[in-house]
Design a protein around this motif. Structure first.
Motif, PDB file in Angstrom:
ATOM      1  N   ILE A 100       0.837  -1.205   0.000  1.00  0.00           N
ATOM      2  CA  ILE A 100       0.000   0.000   0.000  1.00  0.00           C
ATOM      3  C   ILE A 100       0.873   1.256   0.000  1.00  0.00           C
ATOM      4  O   ILE A 100       0.646   2.186  -0.789  1.00  0.00           O
ATOM      5  N   LEU A 101       1.885   1.268   0.847  1.00  0.00           N
ATOM      6  CA  LEU A 101       2.774   2.444   0.902  1.00  0.00           C
ATOM      7  C   LEU A 101       3.490   2.641  -0.432  1.00  0.00           C
ATOM      8  O   LEU A 101       3.603   3.773  -0.935  1.00  0.00           O
ATOM      9  N   ALA A 102       3.956   1.548  -1.024  1.00  0.00           N
ATOM     10  CA  ALA A 102       4.656   1.648  -2.316  1.00  0.00           C
ATOM     11  C   ALA A 102       3.703   2.146  -3.404  1.00  0.00           C
ATOM     12  O   ALA A 102       4.099   2.926  -4.281  1.00  0.00           O
ATOM     13  N   SER A 103       2.444   1.713  -3.349  1.00  0.00           N
ATOM     14  CA  SER A 103       1.453   2.164  -4.334  1.00  0.00           C
ATOM     15  C   SER A 103       1.173   3.657  -4.177  1.00  0.00           C
ATOM     16  O   SER A 103       1.009   4.371  -5.177  1.00  0.00           O
ATOM     17  N   VAL A 104       1.116   4.110  -2.929  1.00  0.00           N
ATOM     18  CA  VAL A 104       0.914   5.546  -2.675  1.00  0.00           C
ATOM     19  C   VAL A 104       2.081   6.340  -3.250  1.00  0.00           C
ATOM     20  O   VAL A 104       1.892   7.364  -3.924  1.00  0.00           O
ATOM     21  N   VAL A 105       3.297   5.840  -3.034  1.00  0.00           N
ATOM     22  CA  VAL A 105       4.489   6.516  -3.564  1.00  0.00           C
ATOM     23  C   VAL A 105       4.431   6.569  -5.093  1.00  0.00           C
ATOM     24  O   VAL A 105       4.668   7.624  -5.698  1.00  0.00           O
ATOM     25  N   ALA A 106       4.084   5.434  -5.719  1.00  0.00           N
ATOM     26  CA  ALA A 106       4.034   5.379  -7.189  1.00  0.00           C
ATOM     27  C   ALA A 106       2.982   6.345  -7.739  1.00  0.00           C
ATOM     28  O   ALA A 106       3.231   7.062  -8.723  1.00  0.00           O
ATOM     29  N   ALA A 107       1.810   6.371  -7.099  1.00  0.00           N
ATOM     30  CA  ALA A 107       0.731   7.254  -7.566  1.00  0.00           C
ATOM     31  C   ALA A 107       1.136   8.723  -7.406  1.00  0.00           C
ATOM     32  O   ALA A 107       0.937   9.550  -8.319  1.00  0.00           O
ATOM     33  N   LEU A 108       1.719   9.044  -6.254  1.00  0.00           N
ATOM     34  CA  LEU A 108       2.124  10.440  -6.017  1.00  0.00           C
ATOM     35  C   LEU A 108       3.295  10.855  -6.904  1.00  0.00           C
ATOM     36  O   LEU A 108       3.429  12.032  -7.248  1.00  0.00           O
ATOM     37  N   ALA A 109       4.127   9.880  -7.296  1.00  0.00           N
ATOM     38  CA  ALA A 109       5.261  10.200  -8.175  1.00  0.00           C
ATOM     39  C   ALA A 109       4.758  10.730  -9.524  1.00  0.00           C
ATOM     40  O   ALA A 109       5.332  11.670 -10.091  1.00  0.00           O
ATOM     41  N   VAL A 110       3.679  10.130 -10.013  1.00  0.00           N
ATOM     42  CA  VAL A 110       3.087  10.593 -11.278  1.00  0.00           C
ATOM     43  C   VAL A 110       2.578  12.029 -11.115  1.00  0.00           C
ATOM     44  O   VAL A 110       2.797  12.901 -11.969  1.00  0.00           O
ATOM     45  N   TYR A 111       1.910  12.271  -9.982  1.00  0.00           N
ATOM     46  CA  TYR A 111       1.387  13.610  -9.695  1.00  0.00           C
ATOM     47  C   TYR A 111       2.527  14.619  -9.565  1.00  0.00           C
ATOM     48  O   TYR A 111       2.416  15.766 -10.009  1.00  0.00           O
ATOM     49  N   ILE A 129      -4.955   3.964  -1.661  1.00  0.00           N
ATOM     50  CA  ILE A 129      -5.160   3.042  -0.529  1.00  0.00           C
ATOM     51  C   ILE A 129      -6.423   2.205  -0.742  1.00  0.00           C
ATOM     52  O   ILE A 129      -6.412   0.991  -0.572  1.00  0.00           O
ATOM     53  N   VAL A 130      -7.511   2.868  -1.171  1.00  0.00           N
ATOM     54  CA  VAL A 130      -8.787   2.156  -1.365  1.00  0.00           C
ATOM     55  C   VAL A 130      -8.649   1.102  -2.471  1.00  0.00           C
ATOM     56  O   VAL A 130      -9.039  -0.058  -2.302  1.00  0.00           O
ATOM     57  N   VAL A 131      -8.050   1.502  -3.604  1.00  0.00           N
ATOM     58  CA  VAL A 131      -7.932   0.583  -4.750  1.00  0.00           C
ATOM     59  C   VAL A 131      -7.054  -0.618  -4.386  1.00  0.00           C
ATOM     60  O   VAL A 131      -7.425  -1.773  -4.634  1.00  0.00           O
ATOM     61  N   VAL A 132      -5.898  -0.359  -3.770  1.00  0.00           N
ATOM     62  CA  VAL A 132      -4.977  -1.458  -3.440  1.00  0.00           C
ATOM     63  C   VAL A 132      -5.570  -2.359  -2.360  1.00  0.00           C
ATOM     64  O   VAL A 132      -5.477  -3.582  -2.446  1.00  0.00           O
ATOM     65  N   THR A 133      -6.236  -1.757  -1.361  1.00  0.00           N
ATOM     66  CA  THR A 133      -6.861  -2.575  -0.313  1.00  0.00           C
ATOM     67  C   THR A 133      -7.955  -3.456  -0.907  1.00  0.00           C
ATOM     68  O   THR A 133      -8.075  -4.627  -0.553  1.00  0.00           O
ATOM     69  N   ALA A 134      -8.728  -2.895  -1.847  1.00  0.00           N
ATOM     70  CA  ALA A 134      -9.778  -3.679  -2.504  1.00  0.00           C
ATOM     71  C   ALA A 134      -9.163  -4.825  -3.295  1.00  0.00           C
ATOM     72  O   ALA A 134      -9.692  -5.937  -3.323  1.00  0.00           O
ATOM     73  N   LYS A 135      -8.043  -4.550  -3.925  1.00  0.00           N
ATOM     74  CA  LYS A 135      -7.364  -5.579  -4.723  1.00  0.00           C
ATOM     75  C   LYS A 135      -6.796  -6.674  -3.808  1.00  0.00           C
ATOM     76  O   LYS A 135      -6.859  -7.857  -4.139  1.00  0.00           O
ATOM     77  N   LEU A 136      -6.253  -6.279  -2.659  1.00  0.00           N
ATOM     78  CA  LEU A 136      -5.665  -7.247  -1.734  1.00  0.00           C
ATOM     79  C   LEU A 136      -6.739  -8.107  -1.071  1.00  0.00           C
ATOM     80  O   LEU A 136      -6.497  -9.257  -0.744  1.00  0.00           O
ATOM     81  N   GLY A 137      -7.923  -7.529  -0.878  1.00  0.00           N
ATOM     82  CA  GLY A 137      -9.011  -8.274  -0.250  1.00  0.00           C
ATOM     83  C   GLY A 137      -8.901  -8.273   1.259  1.00  0.00           C
ATOM     84  O   GLY A 137      -7.931  -7.772   1.818  1.00  0.00           O
ATOM     85  N   PRO A 138      -9.914  -8.862   1.922  1.00  0.00           N
ATOM     86  CA  PRO A 138      -9.942  -8.805   3.380  1.00  0.00           C
ATOM     87  C   PRO A 138      -8.958  -9.759   4.051  1.00  0.00           C
ATOM     88  O   PRO A 138      -8.669  -9.630   5.210  1.00  0.00           O
ATOM     89  N   THR A 139      -8.462 -10.761   3.293  1.00  0.00           N
ATOM     90  CA  THR A 139      -7.581 -11.754   3.910  1.00  0.00           C
ATOM     91  C   THR A 139      -6.128 -11.348   3.754  1.00  0.00           C
ATOM     92  O   THR A 139      -5.685 -11.053   2.649  1.00  0.00           O
ATOM     93  N   SER A 140      -5.414 -11.340   4.852  1.00  0.00           N
ATOM     94  CA  SER A 140      -4.004 -10.987   4.786  1.00  0.00           C
ATOM     95  C   SER A 140      -3.187 -12.172   4.286  1.00  0.00           C
ATOM     96  O   SER A 140      -3.638 -13.308   4.300  1.00  0.00           O
TER      97      SER A 140
END
Lengths: 141, 74
Positions: free
Chosen positions: A19-30, B25-36
Motif C-alpha cells: 500500500i505504501l509503495a502504491s501511494v508513492v508510485a501514484a504520487l510520483a506521477v502527480y 489506498i482504497v484501490v490497493v486494499t480492494a485488490k488485496l481483499g480482506p484476507t491478509s
C-alpha cells in the motif's frame, strides 16, 4: 526490527508495504505533473507555477519519509534476496538519487539545473522498484 | 498572482495529493481483499495438515486391513 514491523503492521507487513509503495508510485506521477506546471511546460489556468512548485516540494518531503520507511521495512523484514537483484539495485539507486536531489535542493543552488534530470531519474526508479515488487505482487493476485 | 489565489492553488494541489493517497489506498486494499497474506498462508498450512492427516489415517487403515488379511490367511 522484524518483530517491531510485525507488531506495527499486525502481521500484515507485505500488505502495508504494498500500500505504501502504491501511494508513492501514484504520487510520483502527480509530482511529475506538478513540475511540468512548475517549469512552465504546461500552463493550466487553475494552477500557477509557484504554487505547483511549492506543492511539489511539500509532497516530495513526505514522499522521502515514506520511501525510507518502505526501504527499512523491506530490508529488515524481507532481507536482500538473490532473485530480486533488479529490485534491490533500483532501490539503492533510488535512495542515492533522492539523497542527491535533497542535497541539491537544500544546499547546492548552482546545481539546480540538474533537478529535472534527477527528478525524472527518481520517477523512473520508483516505477522500476514498484513494478518489480509491489506491482508484481498486485498483478499476481 | 495575489496571495489569496496562491494560497487557494497551493491548498488545492495538496488536496488533490491527499485524494490520490486515499484512492491509492482504497484501490490497493480492494485488490488485496480482506484476507491478509499471513492468514492466507495459515489457511493453506491448515489445509495441507488436514490432507496429510487424512492420508496418514488412510495408510493406517490400509495397514490394518493387510494385517487382518495376513492373520486370516495363517
Amino acid at each position: 526490527m522484524e518483530t517491531v514491523i510485525q507488531e506495527l503492521t499486525r502481521g500484515n507487513a507485505t500488505e502495508v508495504k504494498v500500500i505504501l509503495a502504491s501511494v508513492v508510485a501514484a504520487l510520483a506521477v502527480y509530482q511529475v505533473a506538478l513540475m511540468a506546471v512548475g517549469y512552465g511546460k504546461v500552463k493550466p489556468r487553475f494552477l500557477g507555477g509557484r504554487a505547483a512548485s511549492f506543492a511539489h516540494r511539500a509532497i516530495g518531503d513526505a514522499l522521502v519519509v515514506i520511501v525510507v520507511v518502505v526501504a527499512v521495512m523491506c530490508v529488515s523484514y524481507f532481507g536482500i534476496e538473490d532473485d530480486a537483484a533488479v529490485h534491490s539495485g533500483a532501490a539503492v539507486l533510488l535512495l542515492v538519487a533522492l539523497a542527491m536531489k535533497v542535497g541539491v535542493v537544500r544546499g547546492l543552488p548552482r546545481l539546480h539545473r540538474f533537478l529535472p534530470v534527477l527528478g525524472l531519474t527518481i520517477w523512473v526508479l520508483i516505477g522500476v522498484v514498484f513494478a518489480t515488487s509491489a506491482g508484481d505482487f498486485l498483478w499476481s493476485r | 498572482m495575489d496571495a489569496r489565489t496562491y494560497r487557494r492553488q497551493l491548498l488545492g494541489s495538496l488536496l488533490v495529493a491527499a485524494m490520490i493517497v486515499v484512492v491509492a489506498i482504497v484501490v490497493v486494499t480492494a485488490k488485496l481483499g480482506p484476507t491478509s497474506v499471513v492468514e492466507e498462508e495459515a489457511r493453506i498450512e491448515r489445509q495441507e495438515l488436514r490432507i496429510e492427516q487424512a492420508e496418514e489415517r488412510q495408510e493406517r487403515r490400509q495397514e490394518l486391513r493387510e494385517d487382518r488379511r495376513r492373520t486370516r490367511s495363517r
